[in-house]
Design an enzyme around this catalytic site. Structure first.
Site, short mmCIF file in Angstrom:
data_model
loop_
_atom_site.label_atom_id
_atom_site.label_comp_id
_atom_site.label_asym_id
_atom_site.label_seq_id
_atom_site.Cartn_x
_atom_site.Cartn_y
_atom_site.Cartn_z
N ASP A 181 14.85 -34.87 19.20
CA ASP A 181 14.81 -34.41 17.80
C ASP A 181 13.40 -33.99 17.38
O ASP A 181 13.23 -32.96 16.73
CB ASP A 181 15.36 -35.50 16.86
CG ASP A 181 14.63 -36.83 16.98
OD1 ASP A 181 13.88 -37.03 17.96
OD2 ASP A 181 14.82 -37.71 16.11
N PHE A 204 6.14 -37.04 7.21
CA PHE A 204 7.26 -37.80 7.75
C PHE A 204 8.55 -37.22 7.21
O PHE A 204 8.82 -37.27 6.01
CB PHE A 204 7.15 -39.29 7.40
CG PHE A 204 8.05 -40.14 8.26
CD1 PHE A 204 7.66 -40.49 9.55
CD2 PHE A 204 9.29 -40.54 7.81
CE1 PHE A 204 8.50 -41.25 10.36
CE2 PHE A 204 10.14 -41.31 8.61
CZ PHE A 204 9.74 -41.66 9.90
#
Length: 217
Positions: free
Chosen positions: A134, A186
């Site tokens: 990912d 993030f």
């Protein structure tokens, strides 16, 4: 191999207002912005499928999914490869396998990589392996996995990652195929998690401070 072309998201990219998209109500206060909408992820994944078919030739491929964060990208990527197998002259037989790695606590990579599963990696000997990940953050996790795999003597190993993060902590590793290069933020959603939350979000979003606190381990 030349560096993979990808969609580069610049540091000053603001993303999109949450109100412009369908966001689950239980996350409405936990996110700042939509960063990569689901439709854009899917279009880019379709192109990656074509590039992989071209780059890995007419060989049997073992697609190795890195769990848990890679499962959505893995499933969608394989759907596009299967569609190409059905609708083009080139066709690649594929089998699938799974490995689980853990290197995060809250929003920080711990630097220690735990491999959960992967006992049967001997099945990769002599095979052409496509690792499906990912996100590449520092690159240490992937380097560890690649060196582990070499013990099993696969014929070829290529890596596709949906995201690569631009970060000063990077060890300089770059996958063979990249979806998006993103700033050092993030991000969550599309199976990328923060302490197991946000995997059930279609878009890739930037988590808010409130979200970090709420779901802190």
């Amino acid at each position: 191999m030349a560096a993979s072309k990808c969609v580069v998201i610049t540091d000053d990219e603001q993303g999109y207002d949450l109100d412009l998209f369908c966001i689950p109500k239980h996350y409405s206060n936990d996110l700042e912005r939509v960063y990569i909408p689901h439709g854009l992820i899917m279009d880019r994944t379709e192109r990656l499928a074509r590039d992989i078919m071209k780059g890995m030739g007419n060989h049997h491929i073992v697609a190795l999914c890195v769990l848990k964060g890679g499962y959505k990208f893995f499933a969608d990527l394989l759907d596009y490869i299967k569609a190409l197998n059905r609708n083009s002259d080139q066709s690649i037989p594929m089998t699938v396998d799974f490995i689980r790695l853990k290197s995060y606590c809250n929003d920080q990579s711990t630097g220690e990589i735990k491999v959960i599963g992967g006992d049967n990696l001997s099945t990769l000997t002599g095979k052409n392996v496509l690792i499906v990940e990912d996100i590449i953050d520092t690159g240490k996790t992937m380097q560890t996995l690649l060196s582990m795999l070499q013990d099993y003597k696969p014929n070829m190993v290529k890596v596709v990652s949906l995201l690569v993060k631009r970060t000063p902590r990077s060890v300089g590793y770059r996958p063979d195929f990249v979806g998006f290069e993103v700033p050092d933020k993030f991000v969550v959603g599309y199976a990328l998690d923060y302490n197991e939350y946000f995997r059930d979000l279609n878009h890739i979003c930037v988590i808010s401070e409130k979200g970090r606190e709420k779901y802190k381990a």
